[in-house]
Scaffold this active site. Structure first.
Site, PDB file in Angstrom:
ATOM      1  N   HIS A 586       0.915  -1.213   0.060  1.00  0.00           N
ATOM      2  CA  HIS A 586       0.055   0.048   0.035  1.00  0.00           C
ATOM      3  C   HIS A 586       0.917   1.307   0.092  1.00  0.00           C
ATOM      4  CE1 HIS A 586      -3.328  -2.445   2.295  1.00  0.00           C
ATOM      5  NE2 HIS A 586      -3.232  -2.787   1.159  1.00  0.00           N
ATOM      6  N   GLN A 587       1.936   1.363  -0.682  1.00  0.00           N
ATOM      7  CA  GLN A 587       2.674   2.548  -0.783  1.00  0.00           C
ATOM      8  C   GLN A 587       1.859   3.555  -1.240  1.00  0.00           C
ATOM      9  OE1 GLN A 587       3.603  -0.465  -2.690  1.00  0.00           O
ATOM     10  NE2 GLN A 587       5.099  -1.398  -1.144  1.00  0.00           N
TER      11      GLN A 587
END
Length: 657
Positions: A586-587
């Site tokens: 989930h960068q």
């Protein structure tokens, strides 16, 4: 059984029964090598193909299942794309699909959507085999740079950061979890100076894209019912999800629609599926409209540079590579990067937009100095808290569930174990005593699993989940080998708002190199304390009657790195975290959105790149703060919102001309 279903069945059984290690990557393998390793090459496949499709000849010897892929031919019999479009969108991920679909609702504009990956296949529809696709040509096999005292249990002591490489992006390979974030997440983003991004602002775009089919919430004022993206509960459940929800209620967490704004609580996982089959962003936003004459979709086309006039700093097109040939295409109105939180900042820097010192180091002429890639947040989890059970047939075990009967049932009704998205069954939000977040924002998400890491093991099993996390076989066997393929339950705690901040930078000026990515996980002590507190909360849950009726007992994993520490002490769990914490991919924030006063901002609140005309970034890389959500639904929302902003701008300009 329909011929298409026969082919699907054969493919599924083959992939689930074949060791996926033959499809694993090493970092930066050349594309041709990666594609050759994408599927197991065995005599079994030849026999299978002869039996199910005797007259089939693959168009490429390295893509033997291309007949199962979706297709996106150019309209009107075009053999090649046009030289110029109104909009050129780079990346057909979750945001890019929604954006392209909405922009081409206006028949008066033309859009070219460029994507480095291929279209998805029928087998990607199967939620249960999501982990397997982590090691195919549907992903960019990114690895975080080695960090001392982190990812110690991984095969190369580096955390794996796979990102989607497909028409549909990461929505083709993810676990289909649909979460929006809490109202406080978005309200404080707006309060920072990002006008138009409060919870009430973004809610209408979440609802616009959603076609909700959640029994019990049919009349919720917060759910959309006419959108493109189907959101449902998973039909197949183990008894463990009821224990999770009941334990939550005992500990004061109600069973709710966890995407509604009123209160935090626990609930059945909401997923982007339809009838037990994955609904990717491509299925939702591109496939129904691929015959639009103004929407041109070009897969297997890798953009290498944004073309920018250095004199007036105006973006006017992109360069891309297709079939090993270089091409150039121009944009009359805008170039829009939707390549994701790794590739979008990389493209900006390769094109002369980024930190001056870094670009100079790699011989890239500076167009605009901006802090591209200098902020990076990610969600990590700990999958190693596993409870054994003394009751049979209450959890998912791959070897037991992978039968001809369950596959046929999924093909017909979509409700067997094949419909379970990696065994994820429930989501819960909590605030630990160590939380530094405001009262209405949780610090931990709990992901209830209808099994655990050991559920994919045993003789002949795929071991897909543990391989997808790149856990060392030696580490796994020492810690969990004694309970492999047994009845278990686990909950993965996800740290929602890490204070530890990472960054990324270019490795060199070669567009085919991966950037260097630094997670800086658990460098802030509060992140460790919140994680340990979440482990204590899960232990409380497991001690309640709903889990004790199944004899839940905490398994003691034996990590060699932690052998000198007292089991179940805070110090032991911190050590275990550093061995086995994994990224949930989930960068965000690498092309951070912010007002002009924000020194870390790359784009403004309308997603326009500062200092460069005709260029926007529209994907999860613009999210400036951590949010209490997996990033697929927010990325789609960003694509929806960006489409309206772009339409409004050009409608105004056209009226004034």
């Amino acid at each position: 059984m329909r011929p298409k279903d026969r082919l699907t069945l054969a493919w599924i059984l083959l992939t689930l029964r074949t060791t996926i290690g033959q499809g694993e990557f090493t970092e930066n393998l050349p594309d041709n090598v990666r594609e050759q390793r994408s599927y197991p090459q065995t005599p079994i496949i030849d026999m299978l193909m002869q039996s199910v499709a005797p007259n089939y000849t693959p168009s490429s010897p390295n893509d033997i299942f291309d007949f199962l892929r979706d297709s996106y031919p150019l309209p009107n019999g075009l053999k090649s794309p046009l030289k110029e479009y109104d909009y050129v969108i780079v990346g057909a991920g979750s945001a890019g699909c929604a954006l392209a679909s909405r922009l081409t609702e206006d028949p008066g504009v033309t859009v070219l959507l460029l994507e480095a990956g291929r279209p998805e296949q029928v087998p990607t529809d199967v939620p249960a085999i999501a982990p397997w696709f982590q090691f195919t040509d549907y992903v960019w096999p990114y690895y975080m740079e080695r960090q001392p005292n982190m990812c110690l249990g991984m095969r190369n002591k580096r955390c794996f950061w796979p990102r989607g490489r497909a028409v549909g992006g990461s929505s083709v390979i993810n676990y289909m979890i649909y979460t929006r974030g809490r109202p406080g997440d978005w309200d404080r983003i707006a309060k920072d100076g990002n006008y138009g991004w409060s919870y009430s602002d973004v809610l209408k775009y979440y609802m616009k894209s959603e076609r909700s089919n959640l029994r019990g919430f049919e009349y919720s004022p917060y759910r959309g019912r006419a959108g493109n993206l189907n959101v449902e509960f998973i039909e197949y459940k183990t008894p463990l999800i009821e224990s999770f929800l009941e334990a939550g209620r005992i500990l004061g967490r109600p069973t709710v629609d966890y995407n509604a704004p009123e209160e935090m609580g626990f609930g059945y996982v909401q997923a982007t599926v339809l009838g037990g089959r994955r609904v990717s962003a491509a299925k939702a936003f591109l496939h129904p409209y691929k015959n639009r004459t103004n929407l041109h979709i070009l897969p297997v086309s890798r953009v290498t540079k944004v073309l920018i006039n250095p004199e007036n700093k105006q973006a006017y097109g992109v360069q891309y590579v297709r079939n090993k040939l270089n091409y150039e295409v121009h944009a009359r109105r805008e170039v829009i990067l939707s390549a994701g939180p790794i590739a979008s900042p990389q493209l900006l820097m390769l094109s002369g937009i980024g930190p001056k010192e870094q670009l100079s180091k790699h011989g890239i002429p500076l167009i605009e100095e901006l802090p591209v890639g200098q902020t990076l947040y990610d969600h990590i989890t700990f999958p190693g808290l596993i409870y054994t059970l003394n009751t049979t047939r209450v959890s998912l075990i791959e070897n037991r569930e992978t039968t001809l009967n369950t596959v046929v049932q999924w093909l017909q009704f979509g409700d067997s174990a094949m419909a379970s998205p990696g065994a994820v069954e429930g989501i819960g939000y909590i605030k630990t005593p160590n939380s530094k977040e405001p009262a209405d924002i949780p610090d931990i998400e709990l992901i209830s699993i209808g099994g655990s890491l050991v559920s994919d093991g045993g003789e002949g099993a795929s071991k897909g989940v543990r391989r997808g996390m790149t856990i060392s076989e030696k580490v796994f066997d020492e810690a969990y080998g004694s309970i492999d393929a047994t009845e278990t339950w686990s909950a993965f705690p996800m740290l929602l708002h890490p204070k530890s901040t990472g960054y990324l930078e270019l490795k060199d000026n070669n567009p085919f190199s991966f950037p260097r990515m630094y997670g800086n996980y658990l460098t802030e002590r509060v992140d460790v304390s919140e994680f340990v507190a979440s482990i204590r909360y899960i232990q409380k849950m497991a001690s309640t009657e709903p889990f004790q009726r199944y004899g839940a007992r905490l398994h003691q994993p034996r990590f060699s790195k932690c052998r000198k520490l007292e089991f179940d002490s805070d110090e032991y769990w911190e050590c275990a975290l550093r061995v086995l914490a994994v990224s949930l991919h989930h960068q965000i924030a690498t092309c951070r959105m912010g007002p002009p006063s924000d020194p870390r901002a790359v784009v403004d609140p309308e997603l326009r790149v500062y200092g460069v005309g005709g260029l926007r970034v529209v994907d999860s890389s613009v999210i400036p703060r951590t949010i209490s959500a997996h990033t697929n639904a927010p990325a789609i929302m960003i694509g929806e919102k960006a489409a309206d902003m772009i339409k409004q701008k050009w409608s105004f300009l056209n009226k004034g001309s």
